[in-house]
Design a protein around this motif. Structure first.
Motif, PDB file in Angstrom:
ATOM      1  N   ALA A 129       1.642  11.292   0.026  1.00 37.19           N
ATOM      2  CA  ALA A 129       1.487   9.920  -0.461  1.00 37.19           C
ATOM      3  C   ALA A 129       2.662   9.517  -1.349  1.00 37.19           C
ATOM      4  O   ALA A 129       3.176   8.387  -1.246  1.00 37.19           O
ATOM      5  CB  ALA A 129       0.173   9.789  -1.227  1.00 37.19           C
ATOM      6  N   TRP A 130       3.096  10.418  -2.199  1.00 34.66           N
ATOM      7  CA  TRP A 130       4.225  10.112  -3.076  1.00 34.66           C
ATOM      8  C   TRP A 130       5.502   9.844  -2.269  1.00 34.66           C
ATOM      9  O   TRP A 130       6.203   8.839  -2.500  1.00 34.66           O
ATOM     10  CB  TRP A 130       4.472  11.282  -4.042  1.00 34.66           C
ATOM     11  CG  TRP A 130       3.748  11.194  -5.349  1.00 34.66           C
ATOM     12  CD1 TRP A 130       2.806  12.042  -5.828  1.00 34.66           C
ATOM     13  CD2 TRP A 130       3.926  10.202  -6.372  1.00 34.66           C
ATOM     14  NE1 TRP A 130       2.363  11.649  -7.060  1.00 34.66           N
ATOM     15  CE2 TRP A 130       3.045  10.518  -7.436  1.00 34.66           C
ATOM     16  CE3 TRP A 130       4.741   9.073  -6.488  1.00 34.66           C
ATOM     17  CZ2 TRP A 130       2.958   9.755  -8.600  1.00 34.66           C
ATOM     18  CZ3 TRP A 130       4.657   8.311  -7.654  1.00 34.66           C
ATOM     19  CH2 TRP A 130       3.770   8.640  -8.691  1.00 34.66           C
ATOM     20  N   ASP A 177      11.024   4.625   2.627  1.00 34.24           N
ATOM     21  CA  ASP A 177      10.570   4.000   3.869  1.00 34.24           C
ATOM     22  C   ASP A 177      10.845   4.885   5.077  1.00 34.24           C
ATOM     23  O   ASP A 177      10.055   4.924   6.032  1.00 34.24           O
ATOM     24  CB  ASP A 177      11.250   2.640   4.052  1.00 34.24           C
ATOM     25  CG  ASP A 177      10.809   1.632   3.004  1.00 34.24           C
ATOM     26  OD1 ASP A 177       9.715   1.841   2.433  1.00 34.24           O
ATOM     27  OD2 ASP A 177      11.555   0.670   2.742  1.00 34.24           O
ATOM     28  N   GLY A 178      11.965   5.591   5.055  1.00 34.86           N
ATOM     29  CA  GLY A 178      12.304   6.467   6.175  1.00 34.86           C
ATOM     30  C   GLY A 178      11.293   7.588   6.322  1.00 34.86           C
ATOM     31  O   GLY A 178      10.869   7.930   7.434  1.00 34.86           O
ATOM     32  N   ILE A 179      10.886   8.165   5.200  1.00 34.90           N
ATOM     33  CA  ILE A 179       9.884   9.228   5.234  1.00 34.90           C
ATOM     34  C   ILE A 179       8.552   8.674   5.730  1.00 34.90           C
ATOM     35  O   ILE A 179       7.852   9.307   6.539  1.00 34.90           O
ATOM     36  CB  ILE A 179       9.720   9.860   3.842  1.00 34.90           C
ATOM     37  CG1 ILE A 179      10.987  10.606   3.432  1.00 34.90           C
ATOM     38  CG2 ILE A 179       8.519  10.815   3.826  1.00 34.90           C
ATOM     39  CD1 ILE A 179      10.941  11.213   2.045  1.00 34.90           C
ATOM     40  N   GLN A 180       8.187   7.469   5.273  1.00 37.93           N
ATOM     41  CA  GLN A 180       6.913   6.875   5.689  1.00 37.93           C
ATOM     42  C   GLN A 180       6.879   6.629   7.191  1.00 37.93           C
ATOM     43  O   GLN A 180       5.865   6.892   7.849  1.00 37.93           O
ATOM     44  CB  GLN A 180       6.681   5.550   4.942  1.00 37.93           C
ATOM     45  CG  GLN A 180       5.337   4.924   5.264  1.00 37.93           C
ATOM     46  CD  GLN A 180       5.059   3.693   4.428  1.00 37.93           C
ATOM     47  OE1 GLN A 180       4.510   2.704   4.938  1.00 37.93           O
ATOM     48  NE2 GLN A 180       5.431   3.707   3.166  1.00 37.93           N
ATOM     49  N   LEU A 191      -0.810   2.700  -0.561  1.00 36.37           N
ATOM     50  CA  LEU A 191      -0.836   3.052   0.857  1.00 36.37           C
ATOM     51  C   LEU A 191      -1.913   2.315   1.646  1.00 36.37           C
ATOM     52  O   LEU A 191      -1.870   2.269   2.874  1.00 36.37           O
ATOM     53  CB  LEU A 191      -1.066   4.561   1.013  1.00 36.37           C
ATOM     54  CG  LEU A 191       0.043   5.481   0.499  1.00 36.37           C
ATOM     55  CD1 LEU A 191      -0.344   6.935   0.712  1.00 36.37           C
ATOM     56  CD2 LEU A 191       1.372   5.185   1.190  1.00 36.37           C
ATOM     57  N   GLU A 192      -2.879   1.736   0.962  1.00 32.45           N
ATOM     58  CA  GLU A 192      -4.006   1.123   1.655  1.00 32.45           C
ATOM     59  C   GLU A 192      -3.601  -0.009   2.587  1.00 32.45           C
ATOM     60  O   GLU A 192      -4.101  -0.092   3.720  1.00 32.45           O
ATOM     61  CB  GLU A 192      -5.032   0.621   0.638  1.00 32.45           C
ATOM     62  CG  GLU A 192      -6.445   0.786   1.129  1.00 32.45           C
ATOM     63  CD  GLU A 192      -7.460   0.636   0.014  1.00 32.45           C
ATOM     64  OE1 GLU A 192      -8.607   1.064   0.230  1.00 32.45           O
ATOM     65  OE2 GLU A 192      -7.116   0.104  -1.061  1.00 32.45           O
ATOM     66  N   PRO A 193      -2.689  -0.907   2.215  1.00 33.69           N
ATOM     67  CA  PRO A 193      -2.327  -2.001   3.129  1.00 33.69           C
ATOM     68  C   PRO A 193      -1.736  -1.520   4.436  1.00 33.69           C
ATOM     69  O   PRO A 193      -1.802  -2.209   5.458  1.00 33.69           O
ATOM     70  CB  PRO A 193      -1.294  -2.798   2.324  1.00 33.69           C
ATOM     71  CG  PRO A 193      -1.587  -2.474   0.899  1.00 33.69           C
ATOM     72  CD  PRO A 193      -2.033  -1.059   0.904  1.00 33.69           C
TER      73      PRO A 193
END
Length: 646
Positions: A579-580, A586-589, A643-645
């Motif tokens: 989560a962190w 953004d690339g990791i996400q 992270l919810e959205p």
């Protein structure tokens, strides 16, 4: 005149012949098999039946070592016996038995002792016979116990009287000293009947006499007393004779009575004082130290609350810290480290006292010995583990975490991890404890400054291990769990946009996100384990409902703990880290979302784990963890909202 030295000299004089004499041992009573043991010293009972072992060949001819001029002569036989009028003054060393002790084959059994020396041996022989008669004929009945205690009291009184009358003439009280030595030893079998014996020990005030002997001038007497106390307070007292539940309860009550009586007579202070009197260069004194440490372990095991009194009201902590710093490893050094670990376990007051005594720095000094070498055997390995466990226990206190960073603890731990010795795993665990919670912030920064990230992630990815450079750490290993804890603490404690935090985040971007993939592998493993635990919980729920019973809050708590042990804890830690990094890059996400989608999962699954974590964090925390729990809840809530959205 040094009376104690003279008494020991008499024993050593007898022991000089042990290499060539046959020893008949007194039968021992059974004792607990789980305690630490040390080999026993030769006792008067063991010395009393010594005889020379013949090394004669079948031919019956052998040079005698004491022959005049060093020439060989035929071994003496009955046929060669001297005439009555022959001069016997030439006996080597004035041996009183040189001419008279022969067996039926004529073999020589001279003891090599003068008449005076033989008189001393006879004193111990007579005392030993009395002990054997006492042990063999006296059952552990109330009458027999009272007779044993009365004999002990008389021996104490006689010895005190003889020592006061003839303080400068050991020959006048050495016999009473031997009687006292054996009277003390007759108390050991009382451990087999604690229900009967311990109440008598207290009622008759024999325990007062026994404790008083800890101030005796003869250290051999003191060591005897310490050994008896060690045996009497063993947690398994009476188990050899009885095994039912009622007897066990009676034994526990008797042991409680005995320990309380000992404490009332200042037993702790007296034993600590004797630790300074004992010289561990001597074997008997080493055994004395061993028994003292064993007594402390027995008492604390019976009543853990006494650990605080032992540390705060005596100097035991200072002695233990000094003892573990010895360069030469032996059993007492290992026992000292074990006792230190026991004293610090779940005891905040003792941990704080350790910090005041410079204990953190001392433990780090001892741990540094294993930077370039491994323990030589299993005993030293256990010693090393106890040192690190003591350090981890101490680091539960915020003040000790500050002392840890001031003593350059993070730097040392990084060096130990780099060396890949046996101390590597324990060093990782220690860093996990040092860096956790808000109080671990300074240690997190010191860890980054010591270039710990490269070392940590190398271990995390399984690179450069000692035997197989390409071998990965086991997914469910203790090392992996502590490494995840360290990474979690780094994200919790390092300030946003700080250089240290950017360096941490960069580690997850480099090498095409390979560390993110490693986290996902660990996550999959944890989910598989958790499914097994959930299936077991469902089975238990069905059993409860089938019995027409309602599911209680206690049941729910037990099942949650079962889930934590079954993989939920690791899953929560991994998802916390994911989560962190997803929130901050953004690339990791994007990479994380793609990898999760391949297994029909999304970031919502990560959020769901965080919600469970948020709802349960801090429920079992005590007052000292309130600040940490509040901080962790706030962080989890922020991550969920971020992270919810998505």
């Amino acid at each position: 005149m040094d009376i104690d030295s003279l008494f020991k000299a008499c024993l050593l004089l007898l022991f000089d012949y042990a290499a060539c004499l046959r020893i008949t041992q007194v039968p021992k009573f059974p004792t607990s098999g789980n305690k630490r043991k040390m080999p026993a010293n030769p006792t008067p009972e063991m010395l009393k039946k010594m005889r020379i072992e013949s090394e004669a060949s079948d031919k019956g001819i052998e040079p005698l070592p004491n022959s005049p001029g060093g020439k060989s002569k035929t071994r003496a036989t009955v046929e060669d016996a001297m005439d009555e009028d022959e001069d016997q003054s030439f006996a080597p060393g004035g041996d009183a038995d040189y001419f008279i002790e022969e067996d039926e084959d004529g073999r020589f059994y001279g003891g090599g002792l003068t008449s005076e020396q033989k008189d001393i041996l006879n004193i111990f022989e007579r005392a030993g016979d009395e002990v054997l008669a006492e042990v063999s004929s006296d059952e552990l009945t109330i009458t027999g116990i009272r007779r044993t205690l009365l004999k002990f009291e008389r021996a104490v009184s006689k010895n005190q009287d003889q020592r006061s009358k003839y303080p400068d003439d050991p020959t006048r009280f050495i016999e009473s000293e031997a009687d006292l030595d054996n009277a003390i030893k007759t108390l050991v079998p009382l451990a087999q009947a604690p229900t009967l014996a311990y109440s008598e020990l207290v009622r008759s005030e024999t325990i007062v006499l026994l404790v008083g002997l800890l101030s005796h001038e003869n250290m051999d007497i003191v060591i005897d007393v310490v050994e008896v106390l060690h045996e009497l307070t063993d947690e398994d007292v009476g188990e050899e004779a009885d095994g039912n539940e009622e007897d066990s309860e009676g034994h526990a009550a008797s042991l409680k009575l005995l320990i309380e009586s000992l404490l009332e007579n200042s037993i702790m202070d007296l034993l600590i004082g004797n630790l300074k009197r004992l010289n561990e260069d001597e074997e008997s004194d080493r055994q004395g130290v061993f028994h003292i440490l064993g007594f402390f372990e027995n008492v604390i095991g019976f009543n853990p609350s006494l650990a605080t009194d032992l540390v705060l009201k005596t100097n035991i902590l200072v002695w233990l810290l000094q003892r573990i710093q010895s360069k030469k490893h032996d059993e007492n050094r290992g026992y000292a480290a074990e006792l230190l670990s026991i004293l610090l376990q779940d005891n905040q007051a003792n941990r704080l006292e350790l910090g005041k005594k410079d204990g953190i720095e001392t433990l780090l000094k001892v741990a540094s010995q294993y930077r370039r070498r491994d323990p030589v055997d299993a005993e030293e390995l256990e010693f090393m583990e106890n040192v690190f466990d003591s350090l981890c226990s101490a680091l539960n206190e915020p003040g000790n975490k500050t002392l840890f960073v001031e003593a350059e603890g993070p730097d040392l731990m990084v060096l130990l991890i780099k060396e890949k010795m046996e101390s590597r795993s324990k060093s990782i665990k220690t860093l996990d404890y040092a860096m956790s919670g808000p109080a671990g912030t300074s240690n997190c920064q010191a860890f980054i400054d010591a270039l710990g990230l490269k070392t940590l992630f190398s271990a995390f990815m399984g690179k450069g291990t000692k035997k197989h450079k390409s071998a990965a750490l086991p997914l469910a290993s203790e090392d992996t769990s502590h490494i995840l804890g360290i990474i979690s603490s780094l994200f919790s404690n390092l300030p946003s946009d700080s250089p240290e935090r950017i360096r941490l985040l960069t580690k997850f971007v480099e090498n095409n996100y390979d560390k993110v993939d490693k986290l996902l592998d660990i996550r999959d493993n944890s989910l598989s384990r958790l499914r097994v635990a959930d299936a077991e919980i469902e089975r238990q729920k069905k059993d409860v409902l089938a019995d027409s019973e309602e599911i209680s809050p206690e049941d729910e708590d037990a099942w949650y703990i079962l889930r934590l042990d079954g993989g939920l804890y690791t899953l929560q830690t991994v998802d916390y880290i994911l989560a962190w990094i997803a929130m901050e890059d953004d690339g990791i996400q994007l990479h994380l979302s793609q990898m999760l989608s391949r297994k029909n999962q999304t970031l919502k699954d990560v959020v769901q784990t965080l919600r469970i974590y948020h709802d349960n964090v801090g429920e079992d925390s005590n007052n000292t963890d309130d600040a940490r729990s509040t901080s962790q809840k706030a962080i989890l809530q922020g991550l969920i909202l971020a992270l919810e959205p998505t």
